[in-house]
Design an enzyme around this catalytic site. Structure first.
Site, PDB file in Angstrom:
ATOM      1  N   HIS A  74       0.859  -1.187   0.000  1.00 46.35           N
ATOM      2  CA  HIS A  74       0.000   0.000   0.000  1.00 46.35           C
ATOM      3  C   HIS A  74       0.896   1.239   0.000  1.00 46.35           C
ATOM      4  CE1 HIS A  74      -3.928   1.962   1.643  1.00 46.35           C
ATOM      5  NE2 HIS A  74      -3.188   2.866   1.011  1.00 46.35           N
TER       6      HIS A  74
ATOM      7  N   GLU B 163      -2.582  -1.668  -3.305  1.00 46.51           N
ATOM      8  CA  GLU B 163      -3.748  -0.929  -2.856  1.00 46.51           C
ATOM      9  C   GLU B 163      -3.386   0.515  -2.554  1.00 46.51           C
ATOM     10  OE1 GLU B 163      -4.969  -3.355   0.468  1.00 46.51           O
ATOM     11  OE2 GLU B 163      -3.799  -2.152   1.884  1.00 46.51           O
TER      12      GLU B 163
ATOM     13  N   HIS C 264      -8.047  -5.724   7.284  1.00 50.25           N
ATOM     14  CA  HIS C 264      -7.841  -4.685   8.287  1.00 50.25           C
ATOM     15  C   HIS C 264      -8.134  -5.229   9.686  1.00 50.25           C
ATOM     16  CE1 HIS C 264      -7.027  -0.823   9.985  1.00 50.25           C
ATOM     17  NE2 HIS C 264      -7.002  -0.227   8.822  1.00 50.25           N
TER      18      HIS C 264
END
Length: 240
Positions: free
Chosen positions: A43, A70, A190
């Site tokens: 990310h 991401e 998450h």
């Protein structure tokens, strides 16, 4: 079967805190795949405070499983993804100063923007996923964008589960059922951990992939990386 994608941002954070190239992000990605992980997630953020844009290029030739990038589709991110061409891009609406992702997309309000971005990635052979809260209207909105998959934002579940509230799984299960009915692939991530991953997997029909970073790296400090990867794989592949 649910695939485990290891988010290696925390390895880059540790590297950046000292300078140099220890720990080596590329080597870590190679190792977790050798240990059984079925994907690698990064990310990159505009300030490159952990994963750097150059890391994304360096990893391309070394990730032979699924490569997931991401991030918020700002211009520089879109350009990076189109150049690297990972297996999957996951669109996350994180603010520039966010410590970590903290909300899913409003897929209704941002429909036109998401449609255009998703179409560009798909035309370049990149599977798309968008980060969403477990809200049925937002799942329906995701379908309207043309995305291939959604990624359920699981922080709320993880927090409530740690307090003993197993009913917190319900909106996620409902969202997964709706997504499946709409022919959307289902990812999640998450704050998933060894403590909650088995219960989550058991209750989410059609779960294709989980992306786990912070918890996995923290658990590895005590239990070892190879061991922890194997522990996740066993929990994800359990037939209950």
């Amino acid at each position: 079967m649910t695939k485990l994608s290891v988010n290696i941002n925390k390895i880059a954070t540790l590297r950046n805190s000292r300078g140099g190239n220890v720990p080596n992000v590329v080597q870590f990605a190679k190792d977790v795949q050798r240990f059984g992980a079925e994907g690698v997630t990064i990310h990159p953020r505009p300030d490159e405070r952990h994963i750097r844009y150059q890391d994304a290029h360096d990893l391309k030739s070394e990730v032979y499983t699924e490569y997931n990038i991401e991030g918020n589709p700002v211009e520089s991110f879109v350009e990076l993804v189109l150049n690297v061409k990972p297996t999957q891009v996951t669109l996350v609406p994180d603010a520039v100063d966010a410590i970590t992702s903290n909300a899913g997309w409003d897929t209704i309000k941002n429909k036109d923007f998401l449609v255009d971005v998703i179409k560009e990635f798909q035309q370049n052979g990149i599977r798309t996923s968008i980060f969403v809260d477990p809200v049925l209207g937002q799942i329906e909105g995701a379908k309207a964008t043309g995305t291939d998959r959604i990624e359920l934002y699981t922080e709320a579940f993880a927090h409530q589960y740690s307090l003993g509230n197993t009913a917190a799984i319900k909106p996620y299960a409902d969202s997964a059922i709706l997504a499946s009915n709409l022919n959307l692939g289902i990812n999640a991530g998450h704050d998933l951990s060894l403590d909650n991953i088995e219960y989550f997997k058991k209750n989410i029909p059609g779960l294709l992939e989980v992306s786990i970073g912070h918890a996995l790296i923290a658990e590895s400090l005590y239990l070892g990386v190879e061991n922890v990867v194997q522990m996740y794989l066993r929990k994800l592949k359990s037939q209950f």
